[in-house]
Design a protein around this motif. Structure first.
Motif, PDB file in Angstrom:
ATOM      1  N   ILE A  81    -130.810  24.202 -55.154  1.00 46.63           N
ATOM      2  CA  ILE A  81    -132.148  23.674 -54.826  1.00 46.63           C
ATOM      3  C   ILE A  81    -132.074  22.656 -53.695  1.00 46.63           C
ATOM      4  CG2 ILE A  81    -134.126  22.370 -55.711  1.00 46.63           C
ATOM      5  CD1 ILE A  81    -133.484  23.490 -58.482  1.00 46.63           C
ATOM      6  N   LEU A  82    -131.109  21.737 -53.786  1.00 43.18           N
ATOM      7  CA  LEU A  82    -130.967  20.688 -52.783  1.00 43.18           C
ATOM      8  C   LEU A  82    -129.799  21.027 -51.859  1.00 43.18           C
ATOM      9  CD1 LEU A  82    -131.377  17.726 -55.297  1.00 43.18           C
ATOM     10  CD2 LEU A  82    -133.155  18.680 -53.811  1.00 43.18           C
ATOM     11  N   GLU A  83    -129.229  20.030 -51.206  1.00 40.39           N
ATOM     12  CA  GLU A  83    -128.061  20.215 -50.362  1.00 40.39           C
ATOM     13  C   GLU A  83    -126.797  20.068 -51.214  1.00 40.39           C
ATOM     14  OE1 GLU A  83    -127.625  20.914 -46.951  1.00 40.39           O
ATOM     15  OE2 GLU A  83    -129.695  21.553 -47.243  1.00 40.39           O
ATOM     16  N   PRO A  84    -125.783  20.905 -51.019  1.00 37.71           N
ATOM     17  CA  PRO A  84    -124.574  20.816 -51.843  1.00 37.71           C
ATOM     18  C   PRO A  84    -123.816  19.516 -51.615  1.00 37.71           C
ATOM     19  CG  PRO A  84    -124.240  22.329 -50.009  1.00 37.71           C
ATOM     20  CD  PRO A  84    -125.700  21.994 -50.025  1.00 37.71           C
ATOM     21  N   VAL A  85    -122.964  19.197 -52.559  1.00 40.34           N
ATOM     22  CA  VAL A  85    -122.105  18.021 -52.455  1.00 40.34           C
ATOM     23  C   VAL A  85    -121.123  18.218 -51.292  1.00 40.34           C
ATOM     24  CG1 VAL A  85    -120.315  16.680 -53.655  1.00 40.34           C
ATOM     25  CG2 VAL A  85    -122.306  17.544 -54.919  1.00 40.34           C
ATOM     26  N   THR A  86    -120.795  17.141 -50.612  1.00 35.57           N
ATOM     27  CA  THR A  86    -119.865  17.205 -49.477  1.00 35.57           C
ATOM     28  C   THR A  86    -118.420  17.253 -49.976  1.00 35.57           C
ATOM     29  OG1 THR A  86    -119.868  14.789 -49.315  1.00 35.57           O
ATOM     30  CG2 THR A  86    -121.418  15.978 -47.903  1.00 35.57           C
ATOM     31  N   VAL A  87    -118.083  18.314 -50.680  1.00 36.43           N
ATOM     32  CA  VAL A  87    -116.760  18.453 -51.295  1.00 36.43           C
ATOM     33  C   VAL A  87    -115.666  18.348 -50.239  1.00 36.43           C
ATOM     34  CG1 VAL A  87    -115.273  19.941 -52.673  1.00 36.43           C
ATOM     35  CG2 VAL A  87    -117.751  19.922 -53.084  1.00 36.43           C
ATOM     36  N   ASN A  88    -115.851  19.047 -49.147  1.00 37.04           N
ATOM     37  CA  ASN A  88    -114.843  19.092 -48.094  1.00 37.04           C
ATOM     38  C   ASN A  88    -114.555  17.698 -47.545  1.00 37.04           C
ATOM     39  OD1 ASN A  88    -114.170  19.613 -44.980  1.00 37.04           O
ATOM     40  ND2 ASN A  88    -113.553  21.424 -46.145  1.00 37.04           N
ATOM     41  N   SER A  89    -115.585  16.922 -47.308  1.00 33.89           N
ATOM     42  CA  SER A  89    -115.409  15.568 -46.753  1.00 33.89           C
ATOM     43  C   SER A  89    -114.710  14.643 -47.734  1.00 33.89           C
ATOM     44  CB  SER A  89    -116.775  14.970 -46.386  1.00 33.89           C
ATOM     45  OG  SER A  89    -117.427  15.767 -45.440  1.00 33.89           O
TER      46      SER A  89
END
Length: 493
Positions: A119-127
């Motif tokens: 629904i929203l923007e995904p978590v910045t897992v990579n960062s």
């Protein structure tokens, strides 16, 4: 869970990059570090959902969904939010041996499968992964690994991500590991296939030095199957793992494909990086795009890397041809539902730089190359193309159909073929009489990895075909487990 309402309170903040106008002047990495407080709030956005699709690592519709390494993402997100960075590093490296590589060059299928991204923007897992591992190196938490020796000797052919991964884990349980690499530097495509501005080679060397300090031996400038017979390794070692990749580049079967100025993208990129490392491009032993009109046939990461490299050379112009249609700006839920990898338009770093310099995206979609035309000296001067559409044939398959009257001639001094790879080279499989699958890859069952030849295993792109770095690392890890079981009867890996 770090903060129950974090995903509602904090927006996604992507890491900043150096400006395009600055970074095209050098070969340094583009990415800038984020403030630790920013990273903490990004970790707080993780919902710690009941089913963490981010760590699934499955194939949906032929694409990776979630992390193939099964990284414990919600756990280290929470630890970062709480400021427990060393514990976050320990959790991260429970499953991932080289986070400094995946955080830089993996396309992050974890984020594509993030529940919040539904629904929203995904978590910045990579960062977050990037900041954890870089802090770990800065704080001295990353150390050589040693174990009680078993007396078993293992040879690994190829020092790319799968070979390095297998070596890392087998050494960690006490086996003597020797890695054979045909190039003058270890690292495989991470060293010579990925440009320095995406993955600084000092980062690769930093990890290689740790592996050497752990007792792993690297034999360079030695091509197995040519400089040394593959059978000799089979005779000398208790087990052999083939991790030589899918190095057979896909060509273009059109008139003029043998003209001077037509190169495989991997040769263009390798020569550039080698010259950069050897002499800072002063030895002239690379394919220069300076003051030339460059045509890149093929998209994907390799095509983007060719765009960015050509710009840094100072090319006159650069165009990129893609035979597929332009992706939509947003995911099409009907045909590409979450948690599949989102098929949508992405402006990568190379295109961003070209837009900044020329005011236009270099990509041209639905273009098919008809022929390459040369001058009287046999040098490329033009590329002739036609526009195509995709239609269903009588058997229901989508096939390209030319658009009448859409022919076009493009000026070109260099043509770079970035069309992927067909499979592994034939030298070692032919010598050892290894079984191949329908795509010419060395045949071995996933999670077993043993070939039809006793004590010979295979992993990575050599087994599965061209794929993501994260799949290669996972295959190396799982192959190490199977070799350990083969040698010891059981494994703790």
């Amino acid at each position: 869970m770090g903060k129950a309402t974090g995903f509602l309170e904090y927006e996604r903040i992507n890491p900043k990059k150096r400006s395009p106008e600055d970074r095209i002047k050098d070969w340094e990495e583009m990415r800038l570090h984020q403030d630790s407080e920013v990273i903490k709030t990004q970790g707080a956005r993780c919902m710690n959902c009941g089913v963490p699709f981010c760590q699934g690592g499955v194939l949906l519709n032929g694409m990776a969904s979630g992390c193939p390494l099964h990284n414990l993402i919600p756990e280290w997100n929470e630890l970062v939010y709480k400021g427990q960075w060393e514990e976050a590093y320990k959790r991260l490296t429970r499953t991932s041996p080289f986070p400094e590589f995946t955080s830089r060059v993996c396309p992050a299928p974890c984020e594509g499968a993030c529940t919040e991204g539904y629904i929203l923007e995904p978590v910045t897992v990579n960062s977050i992964e990037y900041e954890i591992i870089e802090r770990a190196f800065a704080e001295g938490w990353v150390r050589p690994k040693n174990a009680k020796k078993t007396g078993k000797k293992i040879a690994i052919v190829g020092s790319g991500p799968s070979g390095m991964s297998a070596a890392y884990y087998l050494n960690a349980v006490g086996h003597d590991v020797t890695v054979y690499e045909r190039n003058d530097r270890a690292g495989g495509l991470m060293m010579y296939g990925i440009p320095n501005m995406k993955l600084d080679k000092r980062v690769v060397e930093r990890r290689l030095e740790l592996m050497k300090a752990s007792g792993i031996q690297f034999v360079l400038n030695t091509e197995v199957g040519k400089d040394i017979p593959a059978q000799e390794l089979v005779n000398q070692y208790d087990a052999v793992i083939l991790c030589a990749g899918a190095a057979k580049a896909r060509g273009l079967n059109v008139e003029g494909n043998d003209l001077k100025g037509v190169y495989y993208a991997v040769d263009f990129l390798k020569a550039n990086t080698k010259s950069l490392l050897d002499s800072n491009l002063q030895d002239g032993s690379y394919i220069t795009a300076k003051d030339k009109d460059v045509i890149i046939i093929g998209g994907g990461d390799t095509g983007t890397d060719c765009v960015a490299t050509s710009l840094r050379h100072g090319c006159k112009s650069v165009q990129q041809f893609e035979i597929m249609p332009e992706p939509p700006e947003k995911r099409r839920e009907a045909s590409n539902p979450w948690p599949e990898w989102p098929l949508k338009l992405k402006v990568d770093y190379g295109q961003e730089e070209a837009i900044n310099l020329y005011g236009k995206d270099p990509r041209n979609y639905l273009i098919s190359t008809k022929r390459i035309v040369g001058n009287e000296n046999g040098e490329v001067k033009e590329v002739h193309t036609v526009e195509i559409t995709w239609v269903k044939n009588d058997s229901g398959r989508m096939v390209p159909q030319e658009v009448p009257g859409s022919e076009k001639v493009w000026k070109a001094d260099i043509v770079l073929l970035a069309m992927g790879f067909l499979g592994p080279e034939d030298t070692i499989p032919a010598e050892l009489k290894l079984e191949r699958d329908s795509r010419s890859n060395v045949k071995a069952e996933y999670e077993i990895f043993e070939t039809n030849v006793e004590k010979v295993f295979v992993a990575g792109d050599m087994r599965r075909g061209q794929s993501l770095i994260v799949w290669a690392i996972q295959e190396g890890k799982l192959a190490a487990r199977e070799v350990d079981k083969y040698l010891m009867g059981k494994s703790v890996l």
